[in-house]
Design a protein around this motif. Structure first.
Motif, short mmCIF file in Angstrom:
data_model
loop_
_atom_site.label_atom_id
_atom_site.label_comp_id
_atom_site.label_asym_id
_atom_site.label_seq_id
_atom_site.Cartn_x
_atom_site.Cartn_y
_atom_site.Cartn_z
N ARG A 159 0.84 -1.20 0.00
CA ARG A 159 0.00 0.00 0.00
C ARG A 159 0.87 1.25 0.00
N SER A 160 1.91 1.26 0.88
CA SER A 160 2.71 2.48 0.94
C SER A 160 3.58 2.65 -0.31
N ALA A 161 3.76 1.56 -1.06
CA ALA A 161 4.50 1.69 -2.33
C ALA A 161 3.56 1.94 -3.51
N GLY A 162 2.26 2.09 -3.22
CA GLY A 162 1.31 2.44 -4.27
C GLY A 162 0.68 1.26 -4.99
N HIS A 163 0.82 0.04 -4.41
CA HIS A 163 0.16 -1.11 -5.04
C HIS A 163 -0.94 -1.63 -4.12
N ASP A 164 -2.16 -1.76 -4.68
CA ASP A 164 -3.29 -2.21 -3.89
C ASP A 164 -3.20 -3.73 -3.68
N PRO A 165 -3.07 -4.19 -2.41
CA PRO A 165 -2.92 -5.63 -2.18
C PRO A 165 -4.24 -6.40 -2.17
#
Ligand SMILES: [Zn+2]
Length: 394
Positions: A159-165
């Motif tokens: 999430r903090s790297a911009g990828h929705d898990p």
């Protein structure tokens, strides 16, 4: 490409690379990949599991020949890893595309360059996360809940790297695009050093796994606690490490205890807990299991399996075709895991090319490949891609 990658995540004091998944450094590498795709007019896609794909040709339109020929590797590293493990495969993939275009090759099938997410598993403990999620062999809930040394979950890190898990998991749409996968990788051993060939072809990957030992004791004063009164788990760690070595020698396996956590980790305290990680690899599963059992017995503990990779034998006809195409390149086994192994186990026709490493060292700043050998690797990869994609003009 190497000039751009050289400073990213490099640690000044060690000269090694610290490129863990879903960090700021990882983000810089992802931006680099996107930039290389854009510079070549290749469409970028990021799948549900965070793997990056750069497309030459439309991924969803099977041209005459069918599904895509995919090549690439990974950009993450182990802590203080070398420059080549992973990036050599991605750089060579883009360079091979450049070579084919310069030669006027017009592939009859789409070509994709891929960078798989979190291959090393350095941060969350499970290797090949991107390809394991893609093929459905890693449970998405388990992946989301994996924690790094600071207690952050993989879901938080993504999430903090911009990828929705939220959408992790087996991705049939992406899998359906892959016709075959060819991964070029720096050699992680010295099999090619004494050969007249700069490039070898992978035969298969040894079965291997990772286990965690939790050894509990009782914290106490290092000066005032009599030896007889101690419950010191480091003694069991010592037995475990020695047993790993002895058992591995007996069955022709390799075993490593390369990561240990000690609590409270104080010079003047008997530890209350030692947590150690065991990595075992061998030519057959029974040998691996024998080593793990011996270690568990020596440590009086039940090793917890954190990952398991069964034996992989690469697609025989593809392997033989590639070796023949490269003029009888040597065929080598490997004890290192790769995304290619995960895809092969999922039924994707897969091949690996290894580029000679004069030191034989990997997962260390001493890892190396000569420029000339790297260029031979690009030539070999380009020849394989040309053969597998066919040419619309011919
Ligand atoms: Zn690698």
């Amino acid at each position: 490409m190497w000039d751009d990658l050289r400073p990213v995540g490099r640690h000044e004091a060690t000269g090694g690379y610290r490129r863990s998944a879903w960090t700021g450094t990882d983000r810089t590498l992802r931006e680099w990949f996107a930039g290389e795709a854009a510079a070549r007019g290749m469409d970028l896609t990021v799948d549900r599991n965070g793997n990056q794909w750069a497309w030459w040709g439309d991924p969803d339109r099977s041209e005459r020949g069918g599904r895509a020929v995919v090549t690439g590797s990974h950009l993450d590293s182990v802590p203080d890893g070398g420059a080549f493990d992973g990036p050599l495969g991605v750089v060579s993939a883009f360079a091979a595309v450049d070579r084919l275009r310069a030669d006027g090759h017009e592939p009859a099938r789409p070509v994709a360059v891929v960078s798989f997410a979190d291959e090393e598993g350095a941060r969350f403990g499970v290797p090949c996360v991107g390809s394991r999620l893609l093929t459905g062999v890693l449970d998405p809930d388990r992946a989301r809940g994996l924690r790094d040394a600071d207690g952050a979950t993989m879901a938080d890190a993504m999430r903090s790297a911009g990828h929705d898990p939220a959408h992790l998991g087996r991705d049939d749409d992406t899998l359906a695009r892959i016709g075959s996968y060819v991964e070029l990788h720096v050699e992680q051993g010295r099999a090619l050093v004494d050969q007249p060939a700069a490039v070898g072809v992978g035969h298969g990957i040894w079965p291997h796994g990772r286990w965690r030992l939790d050894l509990r004791g009782e914290a106490n004063h290092a000066g005032t606690t009599r030896l007889a009164d101690r419950d010191d788990p480091t003694l069991r760690l010592a037995s475990a490490v020695l047993a790993a070595r002895t058992a591995a020698e007996q069955v022709g396996a390799v075993a490593t205890v390369g990561k240990v956590e000690v609590a409270p980790n104080s010079t003047n305290a008997v530890p209350s807990l030692v947590r150690a990680w065991l990595d075992v690899r061998a030519a057959d599963e029974a040998s691996v299991r024998a080593v793990v059992a011996a270690v568990g017995a020596a440590a009086a503990a039940d090793p917890a399996e954190e990952s398991w990779s069964p034996e992989v034998v690469f697609d025989e006809s593809l392997r033989d075709a590639v070796a023949a195409l490269l003029g009888g390149a040597p065929v080598l086994p490997t004890a290192a895991g790769h995304d290619a192994g995960i895809l092969a186990a999922a039924g994707v026709p897969t091949a690996m090319l290894f580029v000679r490493n004069p030191t034989g060292v990997s997962h260390s700043p001493a890892e190396h490949a000569e420029r000339e050998d790297c260029l031979a690797g690009v030539d070999a990869l380009a020849a394989v891609l040309a053969d597998l994609t066919g040419d619309r003009q011919r």
